[in-house]
Design a protein around this motif. Structure first.
Motif, PDB file in Angstrom:
ATOM      1  N   VAL A  30      87.649  52.413 -50.585  1.00  0.00           N
ATOM      2  CA  VAL A  30      88.119  51.753 -49.432  1.00  0.00           C
ATOM      3  C   VAL A  30      86.946  50.828 -49.179  1.00  0.00           C
ATOM      4  CG1 VAL A  30      88.224  52.163 -46.737  1.00  0.00           C
ATOM      5  CG2 VAL A  30      89.270  53.575 -48.489  1.00  0.00           C
ATOM      6  N   THR A  31      87.172  49.717 -48.462  1.00  0.00           N
ATOM      7  CA  THR A  31      86.056  48.511 -48.180  1.00  0.00           C
ATOM      8  C   THR A  31      86.331  48.309 -46.558  1.00  0.00           C
ATOM      9  OG1 THR A  31      85.129  46.211 -48.345  1.00  0.00           O
ATOM     10  CG2 THR A  31      87.500  46.600 -48.593  1.00  0.00           C
ATOM     11  N   GLY A  32      85.099  48.255 -46.139  1.00  0.00           N
ATOM     12  CA  GLY A  32      84.955  47.951 -44.542  1.00  0.00           C
ATOM     13  C   GLY A  32      83.925  46.960 -44.456  1.00  0.00           C
ATOM     14  N   GLY A  33      83.929  45.992 -43.458  1.00  0.00           N
ATOM     15  CA  GLY A  33      83.013  45.150 -43.096  1.00  0.00           C
ATOM     16  C   GLY A  33      83.642  43.975 -42.068  1.00  0.00           C
ATOM     17  N   THR A  34      83.013  42.730 -42.288  1.00  0.00           N
ATOM     18  CA  THR A  34      83.519  41.674 -41.486  1.00  0.00           C
ATOM     19  C   THR A  34      84.803  41.332 -41.883  1.00  0.00           C
ATOM     20  OG1 THR A  34      82.397  40.299 -42.935  1.00  0.00           O
ATOM     21  CG2 THR A  34      81.018  40.920 -41.034  1.00  0.00           C
ATOM     22  N   LEU A  35      85.185  41.349 -42.829  1.00  0.00           N
ATOM     23  CA  LEU A  35      86.776  41.190 -43.113  1.00  0.00           C
ATOM     24  C   LEU A  35      87.729  42.370 -42.724  1.00  0.00           C
ATOM     25  CD1 LEU A  35      86.606  40.193 -46.811  1.00  0.00           C
ATOM     26  CD2 LEU A  35      86.946  38.429 -44.866  1.00  0.00           C
ATOM     27  N   GLY A  36      87.170  43.422 -42.098  1.00  0.00           N
ATOM     28  CA  GLY A  36      87.922  44.338 -41.798  1.00  0.00           C
ATOM     29  C   GLY A  36      87.946  45.440 -42.615  1.00  0.00           C
ATOM     30  N   ARG A  52      89.417  42.492 -59.184  1.00  0.00           N
ATOM     31  CA  ARG A  52      89.613  43.392 -58.082  1.00  0.00           C
ATOM     32  C   ARG A  52      90.414  42.852 -56.959  1.00  0.00           C
ATOM     33  NH1 ARG A  52      85.002  43.094 -53.970  1.00  0.00           N
ATOM     34  NH2 ARG A  52      83.926  41.733 -55.412  1.00  0.00           N
ATOM     35  N   ALA A  53      90.945  43.776 -56.247  1.00  0.00           N
ATOM     36  CA  ALA A  53      91.927  43.382 -55.047  1.00  0.00           C
ATOM     37  C   ALA A  53      91.825  44.108 -54.022  1.00  0.00           C
ATOM     38  CB  ALA A  53      93.337  43.321 -55.658  1.00  0.00           C
ATOM     39  N   ASN A  54      91.833  43.551 -52.808  1.00  0.00           N
ATOM     40  CA  ASN A  54      91.905  44.487 -51.443  1.00  0.00           C
ATOM     41  C   ASN A  54      92.878  43.951 -50.397  1.00  0.00           C
ATOM     42  OD1 ASN A  54      90.133  42.640 -50.101  1.00  0.00           O
ATOM     43  ND2 ASN A  54      88.350  43.517 -51.347  1.00  0.00           N
ATOM     44  N   ALA A  55      93.010  44.764 -49.398  1.00  0.00           N
ATOM     45  CA  ALA A  55      93.488  44.093 -48.184  1.00  0.00           C
ATOM     46  C   ALA A  55      92.945  44.881 -46.891  1.00  0.00           C
ATOM     47  CB  ALA A  55      94.978  44.557 -48.225  1.00  0.00           C
ATOM     48  N   THR A  56      92.446  44.013 -46.069  1.00  0.00           N
ATOM     49  CA  THR A  56      91.788  44.353 -44.839  1.00  0.00           C
ATOM     50  C   THR A  56      92.360  44.021 -43.698  1.00  0.00           C
ATOM     51  OG1 THR A  56      90.429  42.224 -45.154  1.00  0.00           O
ATOM     52  CG2 THR A  56      89.609  44.334 -46.297  1.00  0.00           C
ATOM     53  N   PHE A  57      92.090  44.856 -42.443  1.00  0.00           N
ATOM     54  CA  PHE A  57      92.694  44.707 -41.267  1.00  0.00           C
ATOM     55  C   PHE A  57      91.871  45.230 -40.042  1.00  0.00           C
ATOM     56  CE2 PHE A  57      95.912  45.727 -44.455  1.00  0.00           C
ATOM     57  CZ  PHE A  57      96.795  44.824 -44.429  1.00  0.00           C
ATOM     58  N   LEU A  58      91.611  44.685 -39.105  1.00  0.00           N
ATOM     59  CA  LEU A  58      90.931  45.186 -37.861  1.00  0.00           C
ATOM     60  C   LEU A  58      91.216  44.215 -36.615  1.00  0.00           C
ATOM     61  CD1 LEU A  58      88.599  46.915 -37.226  1.00  0.00           C
ATOM     62  CD2 LEU A  58      86.953  44.897 -37.629  1.00  0.00           C
ATOM     63  N   SER A  59      91.203  44.593 -35.541  1.00  0.00           N
ATOM     64  CA  SER A  59      91.463  44.174 -34.223  1.00  0.00           C
ATOM     65  C   SER A  59      90.060  44.293 -33.457  1.00  0.00           C
ATOM     66  CB  SER A  59      92.676  44.880 -33.453  1.00  0.00           C
ATOM     67  OG  SER A  59      92.793  44.194 -32.287  1.00  0.00           O
ATOM     68  N   VAL A  60      89.654  43.001 -32.836  1.00  0.00           N
ATOM     69  CA  VAL A  60      88.462  43.061 -32.036  1.00  0.00           C
ATOM     70  C   VAL A  60      88.798  42.182 -30.694  1.00  0.00           C
ATOM     71  CG1 VAL A  60      86.043  42.226 -31.924  1.00  0.00           C
ATOM     72  CG2 VAL A  60      87.305  43.023 -34.240  1.00  0.00           C
ATOM     73  N   SER A  61      88.316  42.770 -29.707  1.00  0.00           N
ATOM     74  CA  SER A  61      88.606  42.014 -28.231  1.00  0.00           C
ATOM     75  C   SER A  61      87.076  41.483 -27.945  1.00  0.00           C
ATOM     76  CB  SER A  61      88.937  43.058 -27.418  1.00  0.00           C
ATOM     77  OG  SER A  61      90.180  43.432 -27.573  1.00  0.00           O
ATOM     78  N   HIS A  62      87.326  40.201 -27.420  1.00  0.00           N
ATOM     79  CA  HIS A  62      85.800  39.658 -26.872  1.00  0.00           C
ATOM     80  C   HIS A  62      86.297  38.581 -25.847  1.00  0.00           C
ATOM     81  CE1 HIS A  62      82.119  37.658 -27.148  1.00  0.00           C
ATOM     82  NE2 HIS A  62      82.706  36.444 -27.266  1.00  0.00           N
ATOM     83  N   SER A  63      85.302  38.653 -24.750  1.00  0.00           N
ATOM     84  CA  SER A  63      85.604  37.640 -23.561  1.00  0.00           C
ATOM     85  C   SER A  63      84.491  36.601 -23.934  1.00  0.00           C
ATOM     86  CB  SER A  63      85.235  38.454 -22.434  1.00  0.00           C
ATOM     87  OG  SER A  63      86.347  39.469 -21.949  1.00  0.00           O
ATOM     88  N   GLY A  73      89.840  37.300 -25.152  1.00  0.00           N
ATOM     89  CA  GLY A  73      90.240  36.925 -26.342  1.00  0.00           C
ATOM     90  C   GLY A  73      90.439  38.346 -27.134  1.00  0.00           C
ATOM     91  N   ASN A  74      91.317  38.385 -28.234  1.00  0.00           N
ATOM     92  CA  ASN A  74      91.676  39.096 -29.010  1.00  0.00           C
ATOM     93  C   ASN A  74      91.826  38.505 -30.623  1.00  0.00           C
ATOM     94  OD1 ASN A  74      93.917  41.032 -30.649  1.00  0.00           O
ATOM     95  ND2 ASN A  74      92.623  42.350 -29.509  1.00  0.00           N
ATOM     96  N   VAL A  75      91.053  39.061 -31.542  1.00  0.00           N
ATOM     97  CA  VAL A  75      90.961  38.579 -32.768  1.00  0.00           C
ATOM     98  C   VAL A  75      91.733  39.606 -33.738  1.00  0.00           C
ATOM     99  CG1 VAL A  75      89.551  37.877 -34.626  1.00  0.00           C
ATOM    100  CG2 VAL A  75      89.104  37.214 -32.431  1.00  0.00           C
ATOM    101  N   LYS A  76      92.756  39.328 -34.390  1.00  0.00           N
ATOM    102  CA  LYS A  76      93.367  40.239 -35.276  1.00  0.00           C
ATOM    103  C   LYS A  76      93.041  39.730 -36.839  1.00  0.00           C
ATOM    104  CE  LYS A  76      97.125  41.957 -32.270  1.00  0.00           C
ATOM    105  NZ  LYS A  76      98.410  42.154 -32.115  1.00  0.00           N
ATOM    106  N   LEU A  77      92.192  40.444 -37.499  1.00  0.00           N
ATOM    107  CA  LEU A  77      91.890  40.234 -38.899  1.00  0.00           C
ATOM    108  C   LEU A  77      92.944  40.894 -39.854  1.00  0.00           C
ATOM    109  CD1 LEU A  77      88.011  41.012 -38.805  1.00  0.00           C
ATOM    110  CD2 LEU A  77      89.219  38.800 -38.533  1.00  0.00           C
TER     111      LEU A  77
END
Length: 224
Positions: A30-36, A52-63, A73-77
């Motif tokens: 498992v990988t985690g960081g700024t990509l998700g 190497r192959a990976n898929a990353t996901f993350l949702s971040v809210s910001h005003s 705002g909402n960013v969906k990685l």
């Protein structure tokens, strides 16, 4: 400077693993960081090359504020890709390059700029009924190159730890025409559309410099 320091740290760690003779080539983790956050698989082709192959996901809210308007705002990685890992010293230190399918996207909903619920856009003020919901959406290049340096461990079986830092060259973030859901017609609508285009251009100007996305990822896994 940060990447140079990071590379030196990886080189210091690598020799401890360079002498191991185990031939464990597959790694899952498992990988985690700024990509998700997401799954990662890797295969060490030989002492110097790996894929190497990976898929990353993350949702971040910001005003944020832009030109007098307040946005939630909402960013969906969401991205995935394949990388070629080069191990120049046959140890754990690696230089990696590849491409990612870039599904990152963002949207923002504007809040009234005045306490009475009205919106000030450009030089004009509009009621909440006229505007309804004011929304800004973005679009990015579908494919983006990526380049990192890091540490991925040697070829010994067992649990592994990895870290990398670099950049995703995603290109410019483009703001789509702002949309609204309110009821406004005639000359007032034409004035609003002109104000919305000026607002879109203002937000675009605020983010025009963000063409390179920083990458810092940590991974844990098992090699076998």
């Amino acid at each position: 400077m940060m990447l140079a320091t990071f590379a030196v740290a990886c080189l210091v760690v690598s020799p401890a693993f360079a002498g191991q003779n185990d031939d464990a080539r597959f790694r899952v983790g498992v990988t985690g960081g700024t990509l998700g956050i997401g799954p990662e698989v890797a295969y060490r082709l030989n002492d110097r090359l790996g894929v190497r192959a990976n898929a990353t996901f993350l949702s971040v809210s910001h005003s944020f504020d832009s030109d007098g308007l307040n946005y939630d705002g909402n960013v969906k990685l969401g991205s995935g890709g394949v990388m070629l890992d080069v191990f120049p010293f046959k140890g754990g230190f690696r230089i990696s390059g590849g491409v990612r399918i870039n599904g990152n996207k963002a949207h923002a909903i504007a809040r009234p700029s005045n306490s009475n619920g009205s919106y000030t856009i450009g030089l004009n003020t509009y009621t909440a009924t006229e505007i309804g919901t004011l929304r800004a959406d973005t679009e990015l290049n579908d494919v983006a190159p990526i380049l990192t340096v890091g540490y991925g461990g040697g070829t010994s079986s067992g649990f592994t730890f990895g870290v990398e830092a670099g950049a995703l060259f995603q290109g410019g973030i483009r703001i789509k025409p702002l949309t609204y859901t309110g009821a406004i017609t005639g000359a007032a609508r034409d004035r609003l559309l002109a104000d919305l285009e000026r607002e879109r251009a203002s937000v675009q100007d605020d983010i025009d410099d963000y063409k390179v996305y920083p990458v810092v990822q940590i991974s844990v896994g098992y090699r076998f």
